[in-house]
Design a protein around this motif. Structure first.
Motif, PDB file in Angstrom:
ATOM      1  N   HIS A  30     -21.809  10.309  10.178  1.00  0.00           N
ATOM      2  CA  HIS A  30     -21.171   9.159  10.776  1.00  0.00           C
ATOM      3  C   HIS A  30     -19.765   9.453  11.136  1.00  0.00           C
ATOM      4  O   HIS A  30     -19.314   8.642  12.235  1.00  0.00           O
ATOM      5  CB  HIS A  30     -21.558   8.044   9.879  1.00  0.00           C
TER       6      HIS A  30
ATOM      7  N   LEU B 189     -21.981   0.225   9.034  1.00  0.00           N
ATOM      8  CA  LEU B 189     -20.766   0.793  10.072  1.00  0.00           C
ATOM      9  C   LEU B 189     -20.963  -0.484  11.351  1.00  0.00           C
ATOM     10  O   LEU B 189     -22.015  -0.731  11.941  1.00  0.00           O
ATOM     11  CB  LEU B 189     -21.245   1.993  10.708  1.00  0.00           C
ATOM     12  N   SER B 190     -19.963  -1.200  11.432  1.00  0.00           N
ATOM     13  CA  SER B 190     -19.996  -2.124  12.502  1.00  0.00           C
ATOM     14  C   SER B 190     -19.189  -1.896  13.428  1.00  0.00           C
ATOM     15  O   SER B 190     -17.743  -1.760  13.263  1.00  0.00           O
ATOM     16  CB  SER B 190     -19.700  -3.497  11.959  1.00  0.00           C
ATOM     17  N   TYR B 191     -19.509  -1.625  14.844  1.00  0.00           N
ATOM     18  CA  TYR B 191     -18.770  -1.278  16.016  1.00  0.00           C
ATOM     19  C   TYR B 191     -18.864  -2.495  16.906  1.00  0.00           C
ATOM     20  O   TYR B 191     -19.709  -3.125  17.369  1.00  0.00           O
ATOM     21  CB  TYR B 191     -19.307  -0.212  16.755  1.00  0.00           C
TER      22      TYR B 191
ATOM     23  N   SER C 190     -14.555   0.115  18.479  1.00  0.00           N
ATOM     24  CA  SER C 190     -13.572   0.009  17.247  1.00  0.00           C
ATOM     25  C   SER C 190     -14.679   0.059  16.119  1.00  0.00           C
ATOM     26  O   SER C 190     -15.820  -0.738  16.014  1.00  0.00           O
ATOM     27  CB  SER C 190     -12.514  -1.088  16.903  1.00  0.00           C
ATOM     28  N   LEU C 191     -14.232   0.270  14.722  1.00  0.00           N
ATOM     29  CA  LEU C 191     -15.131   0.351  13.735  1.00  0.00           C
ATOM     30  C   LEU C 191     -14.610  -0.467  12.387  1.00  0.00           C
ATOM     31  O   LEU C 191     -13.403  -0.303  12.198  1.00  0.00           O
ATOM     32  CB  LEU C 191     -15.202   1.673  13.260  1.00  0.00           C
TER      33      LEU C 191
ATOM     34  N   SER D 212     -18.716   8.288  14.691  1.00  0.00           N
ATOM     35  CA  SER D 212     -17.904   7.233  15.231  1.00  0.00           C
ATOM     36  C   SER D 212     -16.574   7.660  16.115  1.00  0.00           C
ATOM     37  O   SER D 212     -15.996   6.601  16.715  1.00  0.00           O
ATOM     38  CB  SER D 212     -17.150   6.827  13.807  1.00  0.00           C
TER      39      SER D 212
ATOM     40  N   MET E 103     -17.927   7.100  19.399  1.00  0.00           N
ATOM     41  CA  MET E 103     -17.995   5.521  19.851  1.00  0.00           C
ATOM     42  C   MET E 103     -16.752   5.293  20.108  1.00  0.00           C
ATOM     43  O   MET E 103     -16.602   4.384  20.849  1.00  0.00           O
ATOM     44  CB  MET E 103     -18.620   5.063  18.564  1.00  0.00           C
ATOM     45  N   ALA E 104     -15.668   5.611  19.421  1.00  0.00           N
ATOM     46  CA  ALA E 104     -14.477   5.514  19.719  1.00  0.00           C
ATOM     47  C   ALA E 104     -13.947   5.764  21.236  1.00  0.00           C
ATOM     48  O   ALA E 104     -13.062   5.048  21.937  1.00  0.00           O
ATOM     49  CB  ALA E 104     -13.217   6.000  18.586  1.00  0.00           C
TER      50      ALA E 104
ATOM     51  N   GLU F   8     -22.051  -5.233  20.424  1.00  0.00           N
ATOM     52  CA  GLU F   8     -21.756  -5.046  19.032  1.00  0.00           C
ATOM     53  C   GLU F   8     -22.880  -4.055  18.402  1.00  0.00           C
ATOM     54  O   GLU F   8     -24.137  -4.040  19.233  1.00  0.00           O
ATOM     55  CB  GLU F   8     -21.820  -6.349  18.188  1.00  0.00           C
TER      56      GLU F   8
ATOM     57  N   VAL G  87     -15.951  -0.461   8.565  1.00  0.00           N
ATOM     58  CA  VAL G  87     -16.768  -0.001   7.304  1.00  0.00           C
ATOM     59  C   VAL G  87     -16.921  -0.783   6.330  1.00  0.00           C
ATOM     60  O   VAL G  87     -15.881  -1.257   5.660  1.00  0.00           O
ATOM     61  CB  VAL G  87     -16.391   1.596   6.856  1.00  0.00           C
TER      62      VAL G  87
END
Length: 215
Positions: free
Chosen positions: A177, A211-213, A190-191, A181, A184-185, A166, A193
């Motif tokens: 951002h 932002l939580s991935y 996955s994101l 993102s 990161m994808a 995470e 917000v």
């Protein structure tokens, strides 16, 4: 002349964290040229040593997060409020920053709170692969200052994130951002917000996002 500092106490419910930081963003000291050799200008030198709003939001958010049994890495920790807090709460936290003075301030602050010292590694996101290892949770705040930071940070995080890792970042809204993102994808994250409600510990409105991935 030595830099001027200030001492503050940051409150998290019944937990107090004592912190020494730079007195202002006008402080500068690089007598041995170490920062200059790393490409850190006099204008950007003090940025590590200030408690920024995004850092406060990150610390308060993590205080409400279940981080037990997770190996945590803070990237670009700066003055290290979140790392000092998590360390005080006996989390498994490792801190990193590029600035040559960050570790000294971090360890002084853990001493202020009568805690064991935080494992710290001075490294940049574009540095060759480190031996930091893999982490369950990677955190950071206000990291996307420059365009080149977008891919560098994404690569650094992917290098150190476990397959089911995470990532939690607080971004104040510097306009980068969305590109981060997307990077990161492409790495399988996955994101989610979250726009936090106005924190009661801030006078000025906070316009950023959490932002939580995950993957």
């Amino acid at each position: 002349m030595a830099v001027r500092v200030r001492y503050d106490t940051h409150e998290f419910d019944n937990v107090d964290i004592h912190l020494r930081s730079l007195r202002s963003n006008q402080e500068f000291e690089d007598e041995d040229g170490q920062a200059e050799a790393l490409g850190i200008s006099s204008a950007s030198w003090p940025l590590f040593g200030i408690v920024w709003p995004s850092g406060q939001v990150l610390a308060h958010h993590l205080f409400q997060t279940n981080f037990r049994d997770k190996r945590i890495l803070e990237v670009g920790c700066g003055i290290g409020l979140t790392s000092v807090l998590l360390n005080h709460l006996q989390a498994d936290i490792t801190a990193t920053d590029y600035h040559p003075q960050a570790e000294g301030f971090m360890q002084h602050n853990t001493d202020l709170n009568d805690d064991p010292r935080v494992p710290f590694v001075r490294t940049g996101w574009a540095d060759p692969q480190t031996d930091l290892g893999l982490f369950d949770l990677i955190i950071g705040s206000d990291l996307l200052y420059e365009d080149e930071h977008v891919q560098q940070l994404a690569d650094f995080i992917c290098q150190h994130s476990r397959p089911q890792g995470e990532v939690i970042l607080v971004d104040p809204g510097r306009g980068r951002h969305a590109r981060f993102s997307r990077a990161m994808a492409e790495a399988g994250f996955s994101l989610l917000v979250e726009r936090p409600q106005q924190p009661d510990f801030m006078i000025s409105p906070f316009k950023g996002v959490i932002l939580s991935y995950s993957r």
